[in-house]
Scaffold this motif. Structure first.
Motif, PDB file in Angstrom:
ATOM      1  N   ARG A   1       0.833  -1.209   0.000  1.00 17.30           N
ATOM      2  CA  ARG A   1       0.000   0.000   0.000  1.00 17.30           C
ATOM      3  C   ARG A   1       0.866   1.257   0.000  1.00 17.30           C
ATOM      4  N   ALA A   2       1.979   1.219   0.729  1.00 13.73           N
ATOM      5  CA  ALA A   2       2.857   2.382   0.786  1.00 13.73           C
ATOM      6  C   ALA A   2       3.630   2.578  -0.516  1.00 13.73           C
ATOM      7  N   ALA A   3       4.112   1.487  -1.103  1.00 16.30           N
ATOM      8  CA  ALA A   3       4.943   1.580  -2.304  1.00 16.30           C
ATOM      9  C   ALA A   3       4.127   1.737  -3.578  1.00 16.30           C
ATOM     10  N   HIS A   4       2.966   1.082  -3.623  1.00 20.53           N
ATOM     11  CA  HIS A   4       2.146   1.086  -4.844  1.00 20.53           C
ATOM     12  C   HIS A   4       0.670   1.259  -4.477  1.00 20.53           C
ATOM     13  N   PRO A   5       0.258   2.474  -4.137  1.00 22.12           N
ATOM     14  CA  PRO A   5      -1.145   2.679  -3.736  1.00 22.12           C
ATOM     15  C   PRO A   5      -2.152   2.342  -4.825  1.00 22.12           C
ATOM     16  N   GLY A   6      -1.688   2.247  -6.081  1.00 20.60           N
ATOM     17  CA  GLY A   6      -2.600   1.905  -7.168  1.00 20.60           C
ATOM     18  C   GLY A   6      -2.832   0.417  -7.335  1.00 20.60           C
ATOM     19  N   ILE A   7      -2.134  -0.407  -6.556  1.00 24.65           N
ATOM     20  CA  ILE A   7      -2.320  -1.862  -6.640  1.00 24.65           C
ATOM     21  C   ILE A   7      -3.330  -2.292  -5.586  1.00 24.65           C
ATOM     22  N   GLU A   8      -4.353  -2.989  -6.021  1.00 25.21           N
ATOM     23  CA  GLU A   8      -5.367  -3.526  -5.105  1.00 25.21           C
ATOM     24  C   GLU A   8      -5.036  -4.976  -4.774  1.00 25.21           C
ATOM     25  N   LEU A   9      -4.887  -5.269  -3.491  1.00 24.52           N
ATOM     26  CA  LEU A   9      -4.673  -6.641  -3.045  1.00 24.52           C
ATOM     27  C   LEU A   9      -6.025  -7.229  -2.647  1.00 24.52           C
ATOM     28  N   VAL A  10      -6.420  -8.287  -3.314  1.00 25.93           N
ATOM     29  CA  VAL A  10      -7.672  -8.979  -3.001  1.00 25.93           C
ATOM     30  C   VAL A  10      -7.307 -10.197  -2.156  1.00 25.93           C
ATOM     31  N   LEU A  11      -7.653 -10.152  -0.874  1.00 26.24           N
ATOM     32  CA  LEU A  11      -7.227 -11.184   0.071  1.00 26.24           C
ATOM     33  C   LEU A  11      -8.318 -12.227   0.236  1.00 26.24           C
ATOM     34  N   THR A  12      -7.925 -13.492   0.069  1.00 20.62           N
ATOM     35  CA  THR A  12      -8.856 -14.611   0.187  1.00 20.62           C
ATOM     36  C   THR A  12      -8.422 -15.492   1.351  1.00 20.62           C
ATOM     37  N   GLY A  13      -9.174 -15.438   2.452  1.00 18.06           N
ATOM     38  CA  GLY A  13      -8.831 -16.187   3.647  1.00 18.06           C
ATOM     39  C   GLY A  13      -9.216 -17.648   3.570  1.00 18.06           C
ATOM     40  N   GLN A  14      -8.689 -18.420   4.507  1.00 17.86           N
ATOM     41  CA  GLN A  14      -8.935 -19.853   4.614  1.00 17.86           C
ATOM     42  C   GLN A  14      -8.657 -20.576   3.291  1.00 17.86           C
ATOM     43  N   THR A  15      -7.598 -20.124   2.627  1.00 16.23           N
ATOM     44  CA  THR A  15      -7.121 -20.795   1.424  1.00 16.23           C
ATOM     45  C   THR A  15      -5.865 -21.561   1.829  1.00 16.23           C
ATOM     46  N   TYR A  16      -6.054 -22.828   2.200  1.00 20.05           N
ATOM     47  CA  TYR A  16      -4.960 -23.626   2.737  1.00 20.05           C
ATOM     48  C   TYR A  16      -3.932 -23.940   1.654  1.00 20.05           C
ATOM     49  N   ALA A  17      -2.747 -24.335   2.114  1.00 22.21           N
ATOM     50  CA  ALA A  17      -1.586 -24.423   1.226  1.00 22.21           C
ATOM     51  C   ALA A  17      -1.845 -25.238  -0.037  1.00 22.21           C
ATOM     52  N   ASN A  18      -2.373 -26.441   0.105  1.00 24.86           N
ATOM     53  CA  ASN A  18      -2.566 -27.287  -1.077  1.00 24.86           C
ATOM     54  C   ASN A  18      -3.616 -26.721  -2.013  1.00 24.86           C
ATOM     55  N   VAL A  19      -4.660 -26.112  -1.442  1.00 27.50           N
ATOM     56  CA  VAL A  19      -5.691 -25.471  -2.259  1.00 27.50           C
ATOM     57  C   VAL A  19      -5.104 -24.249  -2.962  1.00 27.50           C
ATOM     58  N   ALA A  20      -4.312 -23.468  -2.228  1.00 32.92           N
ATOM     59  CA  ALA A  20      -3.689 -22.283  -2.823  1.00 32.92           C
ATOM     60  C   ALA A  20      -2.811 -22.662  -4.005  1.00 32.92           C
ATOM     61  N   LEU A  21      -2.031 -23.731  -3.857  1.00 29.71           N
ATOM     62  CA  LEU A  21      -1.154 -24.154  -4.950  1.00 29.71           C
ATOM     63  C   LEU A  21      -1.960 -24.563  -6.179  1.00 29.71           C
ATOM     64  N   ALA A  22      -3.061 -25.263  -5.947  1.00 26.78           N
ATOM     65  CA  ALA A  22      -3.910 -25.665  -7.067  1.00 26.78           C
ATOM     66  C   ALA A  22      -4.507 -24.442  -7.764  1.00 26.78           C
ATOM     67  N   GLN A  23      -4.952 -23.461  -6.982  1.00 28.33           N
ATOM     68  CA  GLN A  23      -5.561 -22.272  -7.567  1.00 28.33           C
ATOM     69  C   GLN A  23      -4.537 -21.402  -8.285  1.00 28.33           C
TER      70      GLN A  23
END
Length: 304
Positions: A114-136
């Motif tokens: 946010r400080a370095a690139h205020p124009g970048i939007e981070l879309v945070l997706t919780g409860q995305t466990y490691a193996n699921v995250a890797l697949a996605q």
């Protein structure tokens, strides 16, 4: 209608002199006059009244001036936005994470981005466990994920950001809580609380491997989707669990943490992304992550 025609019109309208407008646009006067005539033919109206001594806007030209300025301004904004996006200054990056173990790393990264690139939007997706995250990530549904090694997905790269140790969490009044260290085998008859078996949790996988190495399979009597809930159930006396050193900040009445006896069981946390992801915004986020979440000296720079 071309942008160059609008640019020529606005220059002449503001200068009210073809020669000065041509010099302003760094072009010869005859091509400028030709562009104005082309624009007038396309619109079907006369934009200027001109003679050998003066140039004036017609009523049609006056009405056309502000909309023409707006179009040129919008085009300039669009061009600058495209250039900024290509440089990674703007865009959207989807980030998957899960568990209390990311409670320090994730805020550190989001604040720095946010400080370095205020124009970048981070879309945070919780409860995305490691193996699921890797697949996605492999499928392109996620740009970046907090995962654990090993990463065995073709085309997915990972960089270690820290290392954690498996520890035991148990009710504070449990007889084993009196021990300084707990042998895994001593938990063979204990009920366990853990993450769902089908959630893709690397911690669940590590728990099963540790118990198998000690000669038993853990009996999970209750499942929960996050570390806070799991540890609350442990504090309530439902069972014991294996958690990570990064979760020791969760303090609840009736909860005790103890290291496991024997050689430490370590898990390496990492950031993972698809190697061929073309997003310039992702590259900017990864560059920020290298600064605020550096790879420990003991770890490889990346994997995959």
């Amino acid at each position: 209608m071309e942008l160059r025609h609008l640019t020529a019109f606005v220059a002449v309208a503001e200068e009210l002199h073809f020669g000065r407008a041509a010099r302003r646009l760094q072009m010869a006067q005859p091509p400028l006059s030709q562009q104005i005539r082309t624009l007038e033919r396309e619109l079907g109206v006369q934009l200027f009244e001109r003679n050998t001594r003066s140039v004036r806007l017609t009523s049609a030209g006056q009405s056309f001036l502000e909309p023409a300025r707006t179009v040129l301004l919008d085009a300039d904004v669009a061009a600058r936005a495209a250039k900024a996006a290509a440089l990674g200054e703007y865009g959207r990056v989807t980030v998957g994470f899960a568990g209390a173990s990311s409670h320090e790393s994730l805020p550190r990264l989001t604040r720095a981005v946010r400080a370095a690139h205020p124009g970048i939007e981070l879309v945070l997706t919780g409860q995305t466990y490691a193996n699921v995250a890797l697949a996605q990530i492999a499928e392109g549904a996620l740009d970046l994920g907090f995962v654990r090694l090993p990463v065995n997905r073709p085309g997915v790269r990972a960089r270690v950001i820290h290392e954690e140790e498996l520890i035991c969490a148990l009710p504070s009044d449990h007889p084993l809580a009196r021990h300084a260290r707990i042998p895994v085998a001593a938990l063979a008859e204990e009920p366990f609380v853990g993450f769902p078996a089908n959630a893709g949790s690397s911690l669940r996988d590590a728990t099963v491997r540790a118990c198998e190495a000690a000669g038993f399979l853990p009996v999970v009597v209750q499942e929960a989707p996050d570390s806070h809930t799991i540890l609350a159930l442990v504090a309530a006396g439902v069972g014991v669990t294996f958690t990570l050193t990064s979760c020791r900040h969760i303090q609840q009445t009736g909860l005790a943490y103890r290291p496991l006896d024997g050689a430490p069981i370590r898990l390496r946390a990492a950031l993972a992304w698809r190697a061929d992801n073309p997003s310039a915004a992702l590259r900017s986020v990864l560059a920020v992550a290298e600064q605020v979440l550096p790879t420990p000296e003991f770890a490889e720079t990346d994997q995959g």
